[in-house]
Scaffold this active site. Sequence first.
Site, mmCIF file in Angstrom:
data_model
loop_
_atom_site.group_PDB
_atom_site.id
_atom_site.type_symbol
_atom_site.label_atom_id
_atom_site.label_comp_id
_atom_site.label_asym_id
_atom_site.label_seq_id
_atom_site.Cartn_x
_atom_site.Cartn_y
_atom_site.Cartn_z
ATOM 1 N N LYS A 291 0.821 -1.216 0.000
ATOM 2 C CA LYS A 291 0.000 0.000 0.000
ATOM 3 C C LYS A 291 0.853 1.264 0.000
ATOM 4 O O LYS A 291 0.602 2.215 0.743
ATOM 5 C CB LYS A 291 -0.977 0.003 1.166
ATOM 6 C CG LYS A 291 -1.974 -1.154 1.135
ATOM 7 C CD LYS A 291 -2.977 -1.081 2.271
ATOM 8 C CE LYS A 291 -3.974 -2.223 2.212
ATOM 9 N NZ LYS A 291 -3.365 -3.528 2.560
ATOM 10 N N ARG A 292 1.832 1.308 -0.864
ATOM 11 C CA ARG A 292 2.719 2.460 -0.929
ATOM 12 C C ARG A 292 2.031 3.618 -1.645
ATOM 13 O O ARG A 292 1.241 3.429 -2.563
ATOM 14 C CB ARG A 292 4.017 2.097 -1.651
ATOM 15 C CG ARG A 292 4.863 1.035 -0.949
ATOM 16 C CD ARG A 292 5.268 1.476 0.442
ATOM 17 N NE ARG A 292 6.355 0.689 0.983
ATOM 18 C CZ ARG A 292 6.270 -0.163 1.991
ATOM 19 N NH1 ARG A 292 5.103 -0.369 2.572
ATOM 20 N NH2 ARG A 292 7.331 -0.833 2.417
#
EC number: 4.1.1.23
Length: 284
Positions: free
Chosen positions: A99-100
Site C-alpha cells: 500500500k505504498r
Amino acid sequence: MSVLEPFGTRLRRAMDERGPLCVGIDPHASLLADWGLNDDVAGLERFSRTVVEALADRVAVLKPQSAFFERFGSRGVAVLEKSVEEARAAGALVVMDAKRGDIGSTMAAYAETFLHKDAPLFSDALTVSPYLGYGSLRPAVELARESGAGLFVLALTSNPEGAEVQHSVRPGDDGGPNVGARMLAHLARENAGEGPMGSFGAVVGATLGDLSSYDLAINGPLLAPGIGAQGATPADLPRVFGAAVGHVVPNVSRGVLRHGPDAASLRASADRFAEQIRAAVAAV
C-alpha cells in the site's frame, strides 16, 4: 531488464487455470501463536515457508503483507524476499501488499523496490494508495508497464473508515462522482484497449454490498478482500460485483491460514474456496 508478459495477461491465465483465488500471507503474532510458533524470525520463516510450499503450486495469487515481515527488521525482509522468490518459482503470481503512496522521487523509489525486474523484492503486482492524487502514482504505473507488472489501487476498501475519503466528492462537484468512482475511472483509462485483461486493478471490498452505482468495468482485475473472516462469502460475489464478477480476484487470508500448520489442511481449504468461487462466477 527482461520484460514479462503483461500482468493482466498472466493473471487471466492463472485465474482460468488455477481458479480466481488470492491467499494472503499474513504472519501476525496471534496467527503465529495459533500455529504453535514463536513471534520471532524463526517463526516467521517457518510460517511463510509452510504457506508457500503448500499453496504456491496451486493458487493463482499469493499476497504477502509486507508489514508483518518488516516488523522484524532486515531479517524479516530477507524472509520476505525468499518467500516472493519461491512463490513465483512455483508458479504463483505474487501481489505485494505494501500500500505504498507518495510523490515524485519517493514514489519512484517505492516502484523500483517492488516493480523493477531485477529488484530483490520484485513482485508481479503491488498495492498502492492514490490518496496523494492519482497522478502521484505515475512513476509506479510507468515502471509496471515497462516490467510487465501490475498495480492494485485502493478504490473502495472494506474497512468502514475508508468511506470518509472514498465516498467524498470535490468541492463544487455536488452530484458528481465520488473519489472511489474517480479512481475506477482512472484505471479504466489505463486499461483501455488491453486484452484479455488490463494490468491495473482496483481494491474493492467484497463486504460492501450492492455496488451497482459504480462502474466496475475497468477492463482490469478487482482484488476483493473480505471473504472469510470479515464475513463475506463466495456466494456474495455476484450480488456485489454484478457483471464484473469475472474479473474479481477474491482474497482470503485467515479463512485459509487458520487451517495451518498442516499443509494438507491448507491445501484443502484453498481448494474449497477456489471451487466455491468458480461456482459463484459460473452462475453469473
